[in-house]
Design an enzyme around this catalytic site. Structure first.
Site, PDB file in Angstrom:
ATOM      1  N   ASN A 201       0.851  -1.179   0.000  1.00 18.02           N
ATOM      2  CA  ASN A 201       0.000   0.000   0.000  1.00 18.02           C
ATOM      3  C   ASN A 201       0.893   1.237   0.000  1.00 18.02           C
ATOM      4  O   ASN A 201       2.126   1.139   0.117  1.00 18.02           O
ATOM      5  CB  ASN A 201      -0.986  -0.003   1.170  1.00 18.02           C
ATOM      6  N   GLU A 204       3.254   1.689   3.031  1.00 15.02           N
ATOM      7  CA  GLU A 204       4.379   0.747   3.011  1.00 15.02           C
ATOM      8  C   GLU A 204       5.412   1.155   1.961  1.00 15.02           C
ATOM      9  O   GLU A 204       6.627   1.067   2.194  1.00 15.02           O
ATOM     10  CB  GLU A 204       3.855  -0.663   2.731  1.00 15.02           C
ATOM     11  N   ASP A 271      -4.882  -8.528   1.350  1.00 17.31           N
ATOM     12  CA  ASP A 271      -4.953  -9.977   1.101  1.00 17.31           C
ATOM     13  C   ASP A 271      -5.797 -10.262  -0.139  1.00 17.31           C
ATOM     14  O   ASP A 271      -5.453 -11.119  -0.958  1.00 17.31           O
ATOM     15  CB  ASP A 271      -5.574 -10.702   2.303  1.00 17.31           C
TER      16      ASP A 271
END
Length: 482
Positions: A201, A204, A271
């Site tokens: 993301n 990150e 996920d």
């Protein structure tokens, strides 16, 4: 361009997921007052549930999309290990969970007031794997790798994926021609060198390249340089409300706007993105179509409460556009999967049934009234063969294809399932609705399945009918005018 999809689209996608499995614990309740002991809300607990998180949720997403998921992870030697195994036993996931006596199973407890998270409590021991456990993981990986097309490294920073293990896995995958996708954690991304794609993301990504504005020109420049430095082929950066962008080491970037209509909970969205990307790439889709599919899947999952996997039926509905009604008509097997996903979201499931031959205002009234008693309404529809057996030659007037599409086109109806038998008893037994609904022309003792529904705590409701409205009377009126 996303190809046409069906429940069997990804049945030949074989994905191996390696990483940190997490046990998700949800405590649900309501808040109506503040504690006299401290300025904090008092939750009246109503229910609780366990679910798969981390690498387990990635595997659950792949299974929900119809792919074949193999999961390799490490847990503690404790009661929560057994809880994980029980959850996995209820999923079409092939799991190898290695016990490490030196750690506890990672547990995240979320306290929820309706759809709002009040607090999260984490229990974990995130140290590196002991050498003997690491060796067991790599040995298990070498046995599983040959049968898969794609390997996902699901890194939640809990110690399973240390730099040495990551590089050994990636090297082996490269040698065997397997794709490697990584959901990264932390700021030391050198351990993912030579992977085919990373899916961070924006936060990150910024932790690695330095603080930058969430704007295209800054992201593209830094992402391209990172691809070159780490020798990775693709970087898919999710940007929250700004969508996502795929940056390639060679080639033009590909950007998409966010696809979510409502955002209830972003838990597990990453996920879903990597799982969706993996099944598409494994089936030979191009990267742009795969990213488009992943973006739509993410838009669905953030509209769910809690860490819930996306399903192929969710995607079919999302992609249906003007053909949405057709996607409400499902086989019993697909309907069970859909109903299970609704129940996991605490939806109240209603069921009614009938022939609905020549849809009229009495039918519409019954279905609208039924929908007000539940969150999701299922209609069991007699097939042509079933109606002929019940009502004789000449019936039905409209084919089952026409009748099912007419019923599915109503906004009050969420699902239509055809049945061949004289009664819907088998359908009711398989779908297990919370409420069984019929018209007032029945007595409760006459309602097929009433005892069954009440046996699992459900209820039976009888709806007032519109007077002088029936298919038989319509047919007679047509005959008389003829």
């Amino acid at each position: 361009m996303i190809p046409n999809i069906s429940p069997s689209t990804f049945q030949n996608a074989n994905i191996l997921i390696i990483g940190d499995i997490i046990l998700d614990h949800y405590i649900y309740g309501s808040v109506s007052r503040i504690s006299p002991e401290a300025p904090v809300p008092v939750l009246l607990k109503e229910s609780s549930a366990m679910g798969l998180g981390g690498a387990g949720n990635v595997a659950a997403n792949i299974a929900g999309l119809g792919g074949k998921a193999s999961l390799l992870s490490v847990s503690g030697d404790d009661s929560n290990h057994e809880a994980l195994l029980n959850l996995l036993a209820g999923q079409p996931i092939s799991a190898s969970i290695i016990k490490d006596p030196s750690r506890s199973t990672t547990l995240k407890t979320r306290v929820m007031a309706r759809q709002h998270q009040l607090v999260r409590i984490d229990e974990e021991q995130a140290h590196a794997l002991p050498p003997e456990i690491e060796n067991k993981v790599f040995e298990a990986f070498t046995g599983l790798c040959p049968t898969c097309q794609t390997v996902i490294l699901s890194d939640y920073g809990k110690g399973v994926l240390n730099p040495e293990l990551c590089q050994k896995i990636i090297k082996t995958c490269r040698e065997q021609g397997k794709l490697v996708l990584v959901d990264p954690k932390g700021s030391q991304w050198g351990k993912y060198r030579f992977a085919h794609c990373l899916t961070p993301n924006f936060k990150e990504f910024s932790s690695v390249v330095g603080e930058i504005p969430n704007e295209d020109r800054f992201i593209l420049e830094k992402a391209k340089a990172l691809c070159q430095e780490l020798e990775i082929e693709n970087l898919l950066i999710t940007r929250g409300s700004k969508g996502m962008v795929l940056v390639k080491r060679t080639g033009e970037p590909f950007s998409l706007k966010a696809d979510a209509k409502e955002v209830f909970d972003v838990s597990g969205a990453g996920d879903t993105v990597i799982a969706s990307l993996a099944v598409c790439i494994s089936m030979g889709w191009d990267w742009e179509s795969s990213v488009d599919f992943a973006n739509k899947a993410a838009g669905i999952v953030v509209g769910k409460s809690g860490t819930k996997p996306v399903t192929i039926l969710d995607i079919a509905e999302k992609l249906s556009d003007g053909n949405f009604a057709a996607n409400k008509i499902l086989s019993l097997e697909s309907a069970i999967q859909k109903v299970d996903s609704w129940k996991a979201e605490d939806k109240r499931i209603g069921f009614t049934n009938g022939c609905f031959d020549i849809l009229h205002s009495g039918h519409v009234h019954l279905l609208h009234a039924s929908a007000r008693l539940c969150d999701k309404l299922i209609v069991g529809l007699n097939t042509d063969e079933s109606i002929t057996g019940l009502k004789g030659p000449g019936r039905p007037i409209l084919s089952q294809e026409d009748r099912s599409r007419l019923i599915a086109a109503l906004g009050s109806v969420d699902l239509v399932v055809l049945f061949d038998e004289p009664t819907p008893l088998n359908l009711i037994s398989a779908l297990k609705p919370h409420i069984l609904i019929k018209g007032q022309d029945y007595q409760k003792s006459q309602v097929v399945g009433a005892d069954l529904v009440e046996s699992w705590g459900g209820e039976v409701a009888l709806i007032d009918l519109v007077e002088n409205k029936s298919t038989t009377s319509i047919i007679e009126k047509i005959k008389n005018k003829g």
